[in-house]
Enzyme design. Sequence first.
Site, PDB file in Angstrom:
ATOM      1  CB  CYS A   1     -19.791  31.073  -7.838  1.00 54.75           C
ATOM      2  SG  CYS A   1     -19.048  29.960  -6.632  1.00 54.75           S
TER       3      CYS A   1
ATOM      4  NE  ARG B   1      -9.374  29.723 -12.307  1.00 50.64           N
ATOM      5  CZ  ARG B   1      -8.428  29.890 -12.982  1.00 50.64           C
ATOM      6  NH1 ARG B   1      -8.432  30.450 -14.182  1.00 50.64           N
ATOM      7  NH2 ARG B   1      -7.371  29.538 -12.872  1.00 50.64           N
ATOM      8  CD  GLU B   2     -17.664  24.045  -9.801  1.00 53.53           C
ATOM      9  OE1 GLU B   2     -17.708  23.218 -10.523  1.00 53.53           O
ATOM     10  OE2 GLU B   2     -18.523  24.674  -9.066  1.00 53.53           O
TER      11      GLU B   2
ATOM     12  CG  ASP C   1     -20.324  17.960   5.342  1.00 52.85           C
ATOM     13  OD1 ASP C   1     -19.776  18.724   4.420  1.00 52.85           O
ATOM     14  OD2 ASP C   1     -21.571  17.841   5.575  1.00 52.85           O
TER      15      ASP C   1
ATOM     16  CG  ASN D   1     -17.657  35.800  -8.093  1.00 60.41           C
ATOM     17  OD1 ASN D   1     -16.394  35.637  -8.702  1.00 60.41           O
ATOM     18  ND2 ASN D   1     -17.894  34.883  -7.170  1.00 60.41           N
TER      19      ASN D   1
ATOM     20  CE  LYS E   1     -20.787  16.646   0.410  1.00 58.57           C
ATOM     21  NZ  LYS E   1     -21.314  17.817   0.566  1.00 58.57           N
TER      22      LYS E   1
ATOM     23  CG  PHE F   1     -14.229  35.827 -17.053  1.00 54.40           C
ATOM     24  CD1 PHE F   1     -12.934  35.180 -16.904  1.00 54.40           C
ATOM     25  CD2 PHE F   1     -15.302  35.372 -16.397  1.00 54.40           C
ATOM     26  CE1 PHE F   1     -12.959  34.175 -16.084  1.00 54.40           C
ATOM     27  CE2 PHE F   1     -15.593  34.245 -15.726  1.00 54.40           C
ATOM     28  CZ  PHE F   1     -14.115  33.495 -15.430  1.00 54.40           C
TER      29      PHE F   1
ATOM     30  N   GLY G   1     -23.028  30.453 -15.744  1.00 47.02           N
ATOM     31  CA  GLY G   1     -23.888  29.793 -15.062  1.00 47.02           C
ATOM     32  C   GLY G   1     -22.996  29.207 -13.610  1.00 47.02           C
TER      33      GLY G   1
HETATM   34  C1  UDX Z   1     -16.162  31.604 -10.549  1.00 47.19           C
HETATM   35  C2  UDX Z   1     -15.122  32.585 -10.427  1.00 47.19           C
HETATM   36  O1  UDX Z   1     -14.504  32.574 -11.623  1.00 47.19           O
HETATM   37  C3  UDX Z   1     -14.315  32.076  -9.119  1.00 47.19           C
HETATM   38  O2  UDX Z   1     -13.300  32.926  -8.919  1.00 47.19           O
HETATM   39  C4  UDX Z   1     -15.126  32.057  -8.024  1.00 47.19           C
HETATM   40  O3  UDX Z   1     -14.563  31.946  -6.909  1.00 47.19           O
HETATM   41  C5  UDX Z   1     -16.417  31.119  -7.992  1.00 47.19           C
HETATM   42  O4  UDX Z   1     -16.984  31.615  -9.341  1.00 47.19           O
HETATM   43  P1  UDX Z   1     -16.519  29.154 -11.384  1.00 47.19           P
HETATM   44  O5  UDX Z   1     -18.183  29.180 -11.221  1.00 47.19           O
HETATM   45  O6  UDX Z   1     -15.808  27.859 -11.246  1.00 47.19           O
HETATM   46  O7  UDX Z   1     -15.728  30.208 -10.787  1.00 47.19           O
HETATM   47  O8  UDX Z   1     -16.427  29.335 -12.933  1.00 47.19           O
HETATM   48  P2  UDX Z   1     -15.728  30.223 -14.232  1.00 47.19           P
HETATM   49  O9  UDX Z   1     -14.782  29.852 -14.824  1.00 47.19           O
HETATM   50  O10 UDX Z   1     -15.648  31.616 -13.594  1.00 47.19           O
HETATM   51  O11 UDX Z   1     -17.032  30.308 -15.173  1.00 47.19           O
HETATM   52  C6  UDX Z   1     -18.356  30.802 -14.878  1.00 47.19           C
HETATM   53  C7  UDX Z   1     -19.128  30.908 -15.956  1.00 47.19           C
HETATM   54  O12 UDX Z   1     -19.037  31.715 -16.734  1.00 47.19           O
HETATM   55  C8  UDX Z   1     -19.467  29.432 -16.762  1.00 47.19           C
HETATM   56  O13 UDX Z   1     -20.516  29.064 -17.083  1.00 47.19           O
HETATM   57  C9  UDX Z   1     -18.585  29.866 -18.009  1.00 47.19           C
HETATM   58  O14 UDX Z   1     -18.960  29.100 -19.091  1.00 47.19           O
HETATM   59  C10 UDX Z   1     -18.950  31.116 -18.226  1.00 47.19           C
HETATM   60  N1  UDX Z   1     -17.978  32.059 -19.102  1.00 47.19           N
HETATM   61  C11 UDX Z   1     -16.869  32.214 -18.410  1.00 47.19           C
HETATM   62  C12 UDX Z   1     -18.454  32.800 -20.147  1.00 47.19           C
HETATM   63  O15 UDX Z   1     -19.535  32.500 -20.498  1.00 47.19           O
HETATM   64  N2  UDX Z   1     -17.464  33.371 -20.868  1.00 47.19           N
HETATM   65  C13 UDX Z   1     -16.409  33.574 -20.579  1.00 47.19           C
HETATM   66  O16 UDX Z   1     -15.562  34.360 -21.055  1.00 47.19           O
HETATM   67  C14 UDX Z   1     -16.091  32.923 -19.232  1.00 47.19           C
END
Ligand code: UDX
Length: 486
Positions: A284, A174-175, A50, A232, A55, A273, A281
């Site tokens: 990603c 996913r985080e 990096d 996404n 970091k 979802f 938010g």
């Molecule tokens: C996402 C994708 O899931 C992942 O595959 C990609 O590689 C990166 O982006 P992440 O950003 O970690 O992953 O979060 P995720 O669990 O997908 O949630 C995204 C947002 O959607 C969060 O703010 C969550 O609160 C919101 N969400 C999720 C909802 O509002 N409703 C839902 O039913 C699911």
Amino acid sequence: MRNTAQGFGPETNEGGAGARPRLTVIGTGYLGATHAVCMAELGFEVLAVDVDAAKIDRLARGEVPFFEPGLDELLRSNLAAGRLRFTTSFEQVAAFGDVHFLCVGTPQQPGGQGADLSYLHGAVSALAPHLRRRCLVVGKSTVPVGTAAALAARLTAEAPAEGVELAWNPEFLREGFAVDDTLRPDRLVFGVASASAEDTLRAVYAPITSRQDTPVIVADFATAELVKVAANSFLATKISYINAMAEVCESVDADVTTLARALSLDDRIGGKFLRPGVGFGGGCLPKDIRAFLARADELGVGHSLTFLREVDEINLRRRERVVELARAAVGGSLAGRRVAVLGASFKPNSDDVRDSPALAVAGLLASEGAAVTVYDPMAMDNARKARPELSYAPSVTAAVTGSEVTVLLTEWAEFAELDPAALGGVAAGQTVVDARHALDPARWRLAGWTYLAPGRPAMPAAAVPAARRRRPTPRRARAAFSAAQA
Ligand code: UDX
């Protein structure tokens, strides 16, 4: 030579039977740090690089610079086993690796909608001049379609060695589940331009594919790039779909949580979802749909993705709706009113506040003059850095003490366990806006709270006095009929 024309196979490279390609990871943010640790966990020798020396120091000492369940332990055990090392030298990385993974960030352009590819181009500029032997460079970052082809051309032009090839292998982690998603992915996508690149990727992922049935999709560069943004976009669309239903529910006092549950029982729809609330938010989904739209416009197919503009707008409207509920709860103006905000991270079990709906709502409340006090179990430091103008409290009780309205914005498990009676004793006003549908409305109402949530009636049907129930009077029925015909 470390590799063969057929690509790297467990039996083909230097070191004899069973030896594996040596891997490097470029960029040690969320994606890169997780990928480096997990590849070492799979038994590879990994060198990660990096440009951020601080970091790299922390990682080399066994400290993960962000919160991710299970990652610290794996980082430390792989450092101790000697399989994982960190550096700031691209020269060292180029000399070490057979396969180089590009894992740098592609954030939204400042002041624009498209992706900022400067880190990616910077990484290629730093690496390419040192590539003095055959190797495979593998992009994992989320990019606008067409980026891989451009980078492949740059590698050919700028690397001194012959046979420096590019592949694209998007990441879907996913985080909060990053380790599991990396070690046990739903699918692997290999965007390749040759059989040799495919063979190399198959060898790299053999420890995963040999112990579980992970489908491998082999594609051209453009399709591989598109898989990530299409996935996404689909997820974002699903969330905005149910949030659009929440808006409709609000107009007729229907309950979106019941609607979502009923929809989820249809196998073809499913419940994932489909959780309504304050919207999506994070680092990603929001920037990926905007970058996809911007790229589609450039390609002359913007019309195909117009709906993603609406997906984004529905998502942002949900933030306004939560502010509206809080404003109404304090009599129509937030100026000078005390508001407790529970949650700052963009989702629970994360300290990430990038494009967090929670912090965005907290900021909107403050911009209307409210005195906002935020509590989050894990994201306090990041939230303070992102929004220094807000106040922060060390506990839920401290945040709620003296507040006139409490707004829950991230569904941390500990919030569902709160004692509404005890909190009622310290709050100045007992109204809670549950923007994530995380609380049990009956428990909170029983303890004397007014419970409000987007997409749900202010009071459950049974509790609404008969006089307030909207009956289809002939006039209302006529108006509804005319509206439906319009
Ligand atoms: C996402 C994708 O899931 C992942 O595959 C990609 O590689 C990166 O982006 P992440 O950003 O970690 O992953 O979060 P995720 O669990 O997908 O949630 C995204 C947002 O959607 C969060 O703010 C969550 O609160 C919101 N969400 C999720 C909802 O509002 N409703 C839902 O039913 C699911």
